[in-house]
Design an enzyme around this catalytic site. Structure first.
Site, mmCIF file in Angstrom:
data_model
loop_
_atom_site.group_PDB
_atom_site.id
_atom_site.type_symbol
_atom_site.label_atom_id
_atom_site.label_comp_id
_atom_site.label_asym_id
_atom_site.label_seq_id
_atom_site.Cartn_x
_atom_site.Cartn_y
_atom_site.Cartn_z
ATOM 1 N N TYR A 1 -18.104 18.106 16.343
ATOM 2 C CA TYR A 1 -17.475 16.841 15.919
ATOM 3 C C TYR A 1 -15.956 16.978 16.087
ATOM 4 C CZ TYR A 1 -22.081 16.663 13.749
ATOM 5 O OH TYR A 1 -23.433 16.719 13.515
ATOM 6 N N CYS B 1 0.872 -1.179 0.000
ATOM 7 C CA CYS B 1 0.000 0.000 0.000
ATOM 8 C C CYS B 1 0.903 1.221 0.000
ATOM 9 C CB CYS B 1 -0.893 -0.016 1.246
ATOM 10 S SG CYS B 1 -1.755 1.542 1.467
ATOM 11 N N GLN C 1 -7.275 12.657 11.645
ATOM 12 C CA GLN C 1 -7.222 12.689 10.177
ATOM 13 C C GLN C 1 -6.173 11.680 9.693
ATOM 14 O OE1 GLN C 1 -9.262 14.388 8.326
ATOM 15 N NE2 GLN C 1 -10.145 15.830 9.775
ATOM 16 N N GLU D 1 -18.228 16.185 20.903
ATOM 17 C CA GLU D 1 -17.872 14.944 20.212
ATOM 18 C C GLU D 1 -18.593 13.776 20.860
ATOM 19 O OE1 GLU D 1 -15.881 13.523 17.773
ATOM 20 O OE2 GLU D 1 -16.220 11.564 18.711
ATOM 21 N N CYS E 1 -15.777 15.441 4.485
ATOM 22 C CA CYS E 1 -15.109 14.442 3.629
ATOM 23 C C CYS E 1 -16.118 13.865 2.639
ATOM 24 C CB CYS E 1 -14.482 13.341 4.475
ATOM 25 S SG CYS E 1 -15.644 12.529 5.551
ATOM 26 N N ASP F 1 -17.233 19.624 11.502
ATOM 27 C CA ASP F 1 -16.501 18.616 10.723
ATOM 28 C C ASP F 1 -17.160 17.259 10.949
ATOM 29 O OD1 ASP F 1 -14.621 17.129 9.395
ATOM 30 O OD2 ASP F 1 -12.986 17.510 10.803
HETATM 31 C C1 LIG Z 1 -14.586 13.686 10.446
HETATM 32 S S1 LIG Z 1 -14.315 13.426 12.177
HETATM 33 C C2 LIG Z 1 -13.729 15.017 12.659
HETATM 34 C C3 LIG Z 1 -12.766 15.039 13.818
HETATM 35 C C4 LIG Z 1 -11.984 16.306 14.089
HETATM 36 N N1 LIG Z 1 -12.674 17.512 13.684
HETATM 37 C C5 LIG Z 1 -10.606 16.231 13.471
HETATM 38 O O1 LIG Z 1 -10.311 16.945 12.516
HETATM 39 O O2 LIG Z 1 -9.781 15.430 13.953
HETATM 40 C C6 LIG Z 1 -15.937 13.319 12.748
HETATM 41 C C7 LIG Z 1 -16.067 13.101 14.250
HETATM 42 O O3 LIG Z 1 -17.445 13.129 14.569
HETATM 43 C C8 LIG Z 1 -17.702 12.201 15.599
HETATM 44 N N2 LIG Z 1 -19.145 11.894 15.525
HETATM 45 C C9 LIG Z 1 -19.779 11.069 14.663
HETATM 46 N N3 LIG Z 1 -21.104 11.086 14.864
HETATM 47 C C10 LIG Z 1 -21.331 11.959 15.875
HETATM 48 C C11 LIG Z 1 -22.507 12.407 16.549
HETATM 49 N N4 LIG Z 1 -23.715 11.958 16.210
HETATM 50 N N5 LIG Z 1 -22.359 13.315 17.539
HETATM 51 C C12 LIG Z 1 -21.138 13.782 17.884
HETATM 52 N N6 LIG Z 1 -19.985 13.392 17.285
HETATM 53 C C13 LIG Z 1 -20.073 12.484 16.293
HETATM 54 C C14 LIG Z 1 -16.779 11.054 15.305
HETATM 55 O O4 LIG Z 1 -16.550 10.269 16.460
HETATM 56 C C15 LIG Z 1 -15.531 11.791 14.798
HETATM 57 O O5 LIG Z 1 -14.641 12.051 15.855
#
Ligand SMILES: C[S@@+](CC[C@H](N)C(=O)[O-])C[C@H]1O[C@@H](n2cnc3c(N)ncnc32)[C@H](O)[C@@H]1O
Length: 339
Positions: A200, A45, A171, A221, A297, A270
């Site tokens: 998030y 990979c 990430q 979160e 994403c 996010d």
């Molecule tokens: C794309 S990640 C973003 C993380 C962070 N912003 C970063 O850049 O490292 C999305 C995050 O949303 C959280 N998440 C997913 N569903 C959720 C919910 N219903 N309520 C709160 N957090 C949630 C996940 O656990 C994850 O940590």
């Protein structure tokens, strides 16, 4: 990277044409889109440091040699399910093996395999396993066991250290994550006086990254362990203007929460690929921040959410960031301003 074990190896077109026959159909690699039970075997990979290839291939060869069973997702049987490998800019290395364990013999096999991995790869700083006998692959509700080393690794960005546990989101592409966060911070247009909500927040990476330019940052979160790491991340970096809350976004981010903690000047959001829940969007519309920075994403769910936010917000800037080289995926950052 996460590699899946399967006893249903996907044969490439070339292999089918050449009528290649394998003794057994085990594979460790990536899921085939549209075929949830089939896995393409991966030897190399290119997306991760080569140590990842060496570890995965060593685990695979050991498993073949000792006739370990690979998971069959349809039948819900087989010992080896998934291998997560996290490399980092600090040189720390996390390996997490996910298994389905039926009895003592299985757990002995797992221990022997991990003993072999620990001896062969002393550079692994966090060697973990998790027993998962459920139908799905999520481990948030399971106990992760430390086989050797620490239960976390550290990442570093702009002199800030971030503690990352096995259940915490981080990430996948650390170098590009830095570019992404710089775009998000620029879009946020902070002057030092703002109350910022980081929705998030995962391990609080964005919250801590922008905290130096804000009056206060509140991160929310779902995963409690990630929130614990987020607090540690503020502490070890001497950051005192962050607050973190764990829970489902739609239950935490309510009008009462906004009334209690104050109306944010800026919301950075996010969400996961599914985008934001309608209730969350409605609370954001109620909160009426001046600016929203939406990191996504999945541009499809982002577009859906933007059309709902259009009730009060217009799109001012868009900047995609190539977080997933060699794939069609992008991370997309959108700046919204209140009309
Ligand atoms: C794309 S990640 C973003 C993380 C962070 N912003 C970063 O850049 O490292 C999305 C995050 O949303 C959280 N998440 C997913 N569903 C959720 C919910 N219903 N309520 C709160 N957090 C949630 C996940 O656990 C994850 O940590």
């Amino acid at each position: 990277m996460e590699f899946t074990f399967s006893n249903k190896r996907w044969l490439t077109e070339e292999e089918v044409k050449a009528d290649v026959k394998y003794d057994q159909m085990n594979a460790v690699g990536f899921h085939i889109p549209g075929a949830f039970d089939k896995v393409l075997a991966i030897d190399e990979c290119w997306l991760q440091d080569d140590i990842s290839n060496r570890i995965r291939n060593a685990v695979r060869d050991y498993a073949y040699e000792h006739e370990f069973s690979f998971y069959n997702i349809r039948q819900q049987e087989g010992l080896l399910r998934n291998l997560m490998i996290r490399t980092s800019s600090t040189g720390e290395l996390m390996v997490l093996l996910q298994c389905r364990v039926e009895g003592e013999n299985d757990i002995n096999q797992v221990n022997k395999l991990l003993g072999f991995v620990a001896d062969k790869f002393p550079e692994i700083t966090s060697l973990l396993y998790v027993v998962n006998n459920k139908c799905n692959d999520t481990i948030n509700d399971l106990d992760v066991v430390v086989f050797k080393g620490n239960d976390h690794i550290f990442e570093e960005m702009e002199g800030l250290k971030f503690k990352i546990g096995p259940k915490s989101f981080y990430q996948t592409n650390s170098e590009q994550a830095y570019e992404l966060y710089k775009v998000a911070r620029n879009f946020a247009g902070l002057t030092g006086n703002e109350l910022v909500y980081d929705l998030y927040t995962g391990t609080g990476t964005i919250a801590n990254f922008v905290s130096g330019k804000a009056a206060k940052v509140i991160g929310i979160e779902y995963v409690p362990e990630a929130i614990e790491d987020a607090k540690v991340n503020s502490e070890i970096n001497g950051i005192k203007n962050t607050l973190f809350y764990a829970g489902d976004m739609k239950d935490i981010l309510t009008q009462e929460f906004i009334n209690e903690h104050g109306r944010p000047d800026v919301i950075i959001t996010d969400p996961p690929r599914a985008g934001m829940h309608d209730d969350v969007i409605n609370t954001i519309l109620f909160a009426e921040p001046k600016r929203i920075v939406y990191v996504s994403c999945n541009p499809a769910t982002q577009a859906r959410d933007l059309s709902l936010l259009d009730a009060k917000y217009s799109v001012k800037a868009i900047q995609p960031v190539d977080m997933f080289p060699h794939t069609h995926h992008v991370e997309n950052v959108v700046l919204l301003e209140k009309r």
